[in-house]
Design a protein around this motif. Structure first.
Motif, PDB file in Angstrom:
ATOM      1  N   ARG A  68       0.825  -1.014  -0.010  1.00 37.51           N
ATOM      2  CA  ARG A  68      -0.043   0.083   0.027  1.00 37.51           C
ATOM      3  C   ARG A  68       0.876   1.354  -0.165  1.00 37.51           C
ATOM      4  NH1 ARG A  68      -3.197  -3.084   3.513  1.00 37.51           N
ATOM      5  NH2 ARG A  68      -2.341  -2.232   5.403  1.00 37.51           N
ATOM      6  N   ARG A  69       2.052   1.385   0.702  1.00 34.40           N
ATOM      7  CA  ARG A  69       2.695   2.543   0.821  1.00 34.40           C
ATOM      8  C   ARG A  69       3.366   2.620  -0.577  1.00 34.40           C
ATOM      9  NH1 ARG A  69       7.827   4.189   4.875  1.00 34.40           N
ATOM     10  NH2 ARG A  69       8.382   5.875   3.689  1.00 34.40           N
ATOM     11  N   ILE A  70       3.692   1.592  -1.394  1.00 34.68           N
ATOM     12  CA  ILE A  70       4.264   1.914  -2.832  1.00 34.68           C
ATOM     13  C   ILE A  70       3.138   1.958  -3.894  1.00 34.68           C
ATOM     14  CG2 ILE A  70       6.467   0.984  -2.061  1.00 34.68           C
ATOM     15  CD1 ILE A  70       5.616  -1.498  -3.856  1.00 34.68           C
ATOM     16  N   GLY A  71       1.592   1.999  -3.377  1.00 31.78           N
ATOM     17  CA  GLY A  71       0.581   2.259  -4.318  1.00 31.78           C
ATOM     18  C   GLY A  71       0.040   1.035  -4.617  1.00 31.78           C
ATOM     19  N   LEU A  72      -0.022  -0.018  -4.222  1.00 33.60           N
ATOM     20  CA  LEU A  72      -0.618  -1.159  -4.497  1.00 33.60           C
ATOM     21  C   LEU A  72      -1.477  -1.852  -3.573  1.00 33.60           C
ATOM     22  CD1 LEU A  72       2.367  -3.243  -6.396  1.00 33.60           C
ATOM     23  CD2 LEU A  72       0.513  -2.038  -7.594  1.00 33.60           C
ATOM     24  N   GLU A  73      -2.698  -1.990  -4.025  1.00 36.20           N
ATOM     25  CA  GLU A  73      -3.819  -2.523  -3.096  1.00 36.20           C
ATOM     26  C   GLU A  73      -4.030  -4.037  -3.175  1.00 36.20           C
ATOM     27  OE1 GLU A  73      -5.530  -0.706  -1.037  1.00 36.20           O
ATOM     28  OE2 GLU A  73      -4.458   1.226  -1.567  1.00 36.20           O
ATOM     29  N   ALA A  74      -3.321  -4.647  -4.283  1.00 38.30           N
ATOM     30  CA  ALA A  74      -3.364  -6.070  -4.233  1.00 38.30           C
ATOM     31  C   ALA A  74      -2.030  -6.537  -4.357  1.00 38.30           C
ATOM     32  CB  ALA A  74      -4.346  -6.627  -5.216  1.00 38.30           C
ATOM     33  N   ARG A  75      -1.841  -7.955  -4.087  1.00 41.41           N
ATOM     34  CA  ARG A  75      -0.568  -8.673  -4.316  1.00 41.41           C
ATOM     35  C   ARG A  75      -0.501  -9.009  -5.976  1.00 41.41           C
ATOM     36  NH1 ARG A  75       0.469 -12.611   0.926  1.00 41.41           N
ATOM     37  NH2 ARG A  75      -0.390 -11.023   2.501  1.00 41.41           N
ATOM     38  N   PRO A  76       0.712  -8.621  -6.541  1.00 37.91           N
ATOM     39  CA  PRO A  76       0.777  -8.778  -7.925  1.00 37.91           C
ATOM     40  C   PRO A  76       1.536 -10.166  -8.206  1.00 37.91           C
ATOM     41  CG  PRO A  76       2.546  -7.451  -7.291  1.00 37.91           C
ATOM     42  CD  PRO A  76       1.603  -7.720  -5.863  1.00 37.91           C
ATOM     43  N   GLU A  77       1.205 -10.797  -9.554  1.00 39.28           N
ATOM     44  CA  GLU A  77       1.875 -12.057  -9.883  1.00 39.28           C
ATOM     45  C   GLU A  77       3.302 -11.888 -10.015  1.00 39.28           C
ATOM     46  OE1 GLU A  77      -0.206 -13.322 -13.337  1.00 39.28           O
ATOM     47  OE2 GLU A  77      -2.055 -13.633 -12.012  1.00 39.28           O
ATOM     48  N   ALA A  78       4.016 -12.873  -9.763  1.00 41.21           N
ATOM     49  CA  ALA A  78       5.408 -12.833 -10.050  1.00 41.21           C
ATOM     50  C   ALA A  78       5.928 -12.932 -11.650  1.00 41.21           C
ATOM     51  CB  ALA A  78       6.250 -13.805  -9.234  1.00 41.21           C
ATOM     52  N   THR A  79       5.809 -11.818 -12.033  1.00 40.71           N
ATOM     53  CA  THR A  79       6.318 -11.471 -13.553  1.00 40.71           C
ATOM     54  C   THR A  79       7.434 -10.727 -13.809  1.00 40.71           C
ATOM     55  OG1 THR A  79       4.730  -9.860 -14.182  1.00 40.71           O
ATOM     56  CG2 THR A  79       3.727 -12.268 -14.032  1.00 40.71           C
ATOM     57  N   TYR A  80       8.013 -10.691 -14.865  1.00 40.96           N
ATOM     58  CA  TYR A  80       9.190  -9.799 -15.185  1.00 40.96           C
ATOM     59  C   TYR A  80       8.205  -8.077 -15.214  1.00 40.96           C
ATOM     60  CZ  TYR A  80      11.856  -6.352 -17.959  1.00 40.96           C
ATOM     61  OH  TYR A  80      12.625  -5.547 -18.371  1.00 40.96           O
ATOM     62  N   GLU A  81       7.135  -8.178 -15.703  1.00 39.15           N
ATOM     63  CA  GLU A  81       6.409  -6.743 -15.654  1.00 39.15           C
ATOM     64  C   GLU A  81       6.515  -6.300 -14.253  1.00 39.15           C
ATOM     65  OE1 GLU A  81       6.152  -8.498 -19.443  1.00 39.15           O
ATOM     66  OE2 GLU A  81       5.551  -9.173 -17.399  1.00 39.15           O
ATOM     67  N   THR A  82       5.914  -7.226 -13.216  1.00 35.44           N
ATOM     68  CA  THR A  82       5.600  -6.848 -11.777  1.00 35.44           C
ATOM     69  C   THR A  82       7.061  -6.247 -11.330  1.00 35.44           C
ATOM     70  OG1 THR A  82       3.912  -8.232 -11.496  1.00 35.44           O
ATOM     71  CG2 THR A  82       5.107  -7.735  -9.669  1.00 35.44           C
ATOM     72  N   LEU A  83       8.215  -7.217 -11.510  1.00 34.49           N
ATOM     73  CA  LEU A  83       9.430  -6.890 -10.982  1.00 34.49           C
ATOM     74  C   LEU A  83       9.927  -5.391 -11.439  1.00 34.49           C
ATOM     75  CD1 LEU A  83      12.194  -7.550  -9.634  1.00 34.49           C
ATOM     76  CD2 LEU A  83      13.008  -8.620 -12.035  1.00 34.49           C
ATOM     77  N   VAL A  84       9.605  -5.111 -12.596  1.00 32.48           N
ATOM     78  CA  VAL A  84       9.928  -3.803 -13.065  1.00 32.48           C
ATOM     79  C   VAL A  84       9.021  -2.648 -12.233  1.00 32.48           C
ATOM     80  CG1 VAL A  84       9.918  -2.129 -14.926  1.00 32.48           C
ATOM     81  CG2 VAL A  84      10.828  -4.348 -15.364  1.00 32.48           C
ATOM     82  N   ASP A  85       7.952  -2.991 -12.707  1.00 33.98           N
ATOM     83  CA  ASP A  85       6.892  -2.162 -11.536  1.00 33.98           C
ATOM     84  C   ASP A  85       7.264  -1.899  -9.976  1.00 33.98           C
ATOM     85  OD1 ASP A  85       4.492  -0.549 -11.519  1.00 33.98           O
ATOM     86  OD2 ASP A  85       3.563  -2.062 -10.157  1.00 33.98           O
TER      87      ASP A  85
END
Length: 285
Positions: free
Chosen positions: A11-28
């Motif tokens: 939440r502190r970094i702006g996400l309300e849900a746990r993302p999937e473990a993908t390359y795009e998520t790593l970058v984000d």
């Protein structure tokens, strides 16, 4: 680590849900952490003047809980420690590696940087799927780097990686960066990190006990406060001295360093000492 701490961090970094473990998520996640969480040694500096009982510990779960509650992280051991823990909990394959800054004054092999390798995320440009993620350099790279040899351009900066053996690498920073780079070697244990933290954070010899350093990276550059000198690299490059206490504190707050729980008198004393040390530096550089 509790689920609440992980969700609080997200939440502190702006996400309300746990993302999937993908390359795009790593970058984000890399972008979001750098934008929201500063590199700092404030707790160490406060301890050196007797305004705090001790520096923040480098236990990743403790750091994560502190950051989730709105506190500061710390330097590389803290930031990369909590980031690697978050990645693991989200399902990424993570390897924590020992690093040494290229300008380090210690003996060869001295541990003064914690590095992160993320595996099994193949892309068209990096089919091997090994990535260097690092949110603990302060003014380092914005996007994770593929663990391949070469030069990498990001928003006006140029970085270079050189593979060393099967598992290691050397990172060379952009010439405008605040450090030369680092040599990364084999895997590292938490106990080794804690022993090195004790050495780095204990005055008078500890490398992080002399000068306040606060840094935060964004998409187009980085801000660094070193002592009372504020430097901006990248877009809007500038240099200025923060001799006024209120201006200095305001800039730190703008980089995400709060003063909750810290007496104003302690901050004023730290600013006074850092101003004097900065003037000494000006006379001898």
């Amino acid at each position: 680590m509790t689920a609440a701490a992980l969700d609080g961090y997200l939440r502190r970094i702006g996400l309300e849900a746990r993302p999937e473990a993908t390359y795009e998520t790593l970058v984000d996640l890399h972008h979001r952490h750098l934008s929201a969480i500063a590199y700092d040694n404030l707790s160490i500096m406060l301890a050196t003047i007797g305004a705090a009982p001790s520096p923040h510990p480098v236990d990743p779960a403790e750091t994560l809980a502190r950051v989730a509650a709105g506190g500061e992280a710390g330097y590389c051991f803290h930031n990369n420690g909590l980031f690697s823990l978050v990645l693991e909990q989200l399902g990424f394959e993570v390897v924590r590696r020992a690093g040494q800054m290229l300008e380090a004054t210690g003996a060869s092999g001295t541990l003064d940087h914690l590095a992160i390798e993320v595996r099994d995320l193949p892309t068209a440009s990096n089919p091997e799927g090994r990535w260097v993620a690092d949110v603990g350099y302060g003014d380092g790279f914005w996007d994770p780097l593929p663990l391949v040899e070469g030069h990498f351009r990001q928003s006006g900066f140029v970085y270079r990686l050189r593979r060393v053996g099967e598992s290691g690498w050397t990172f060379h920073h952009d010439p405008h960066g605040s450090f030369l780079g680092s040599l990364v070697r084999g895997e590292v244990t938490q106990k080794e990190v804690e022993r090195s933290h004790l050495r780095l954070a204990t005055p008078p010899e500890g490398d992080f006990t002399r000068t306040l350093v606060v840094q935060r990276r964004d998409a187009s550059g980085a801000d660094t406060v070193r002592s009372i000198r504020h430097t901006r690299t990248g877009a809007g490059a500038s240099v200025r001295e923060l001799r006024d206490f209120d201006e200095w504190r305001s800039v730190l707050a703008g980089l995400g360093i709060g003063s909750a729980g810290v007496e104003e008198g302690a901050l004023r004393e730290l600013h006074r000492r850092q101003s004097a040390a900065y003037d000494d530096w000006l006379l001898t550089r």
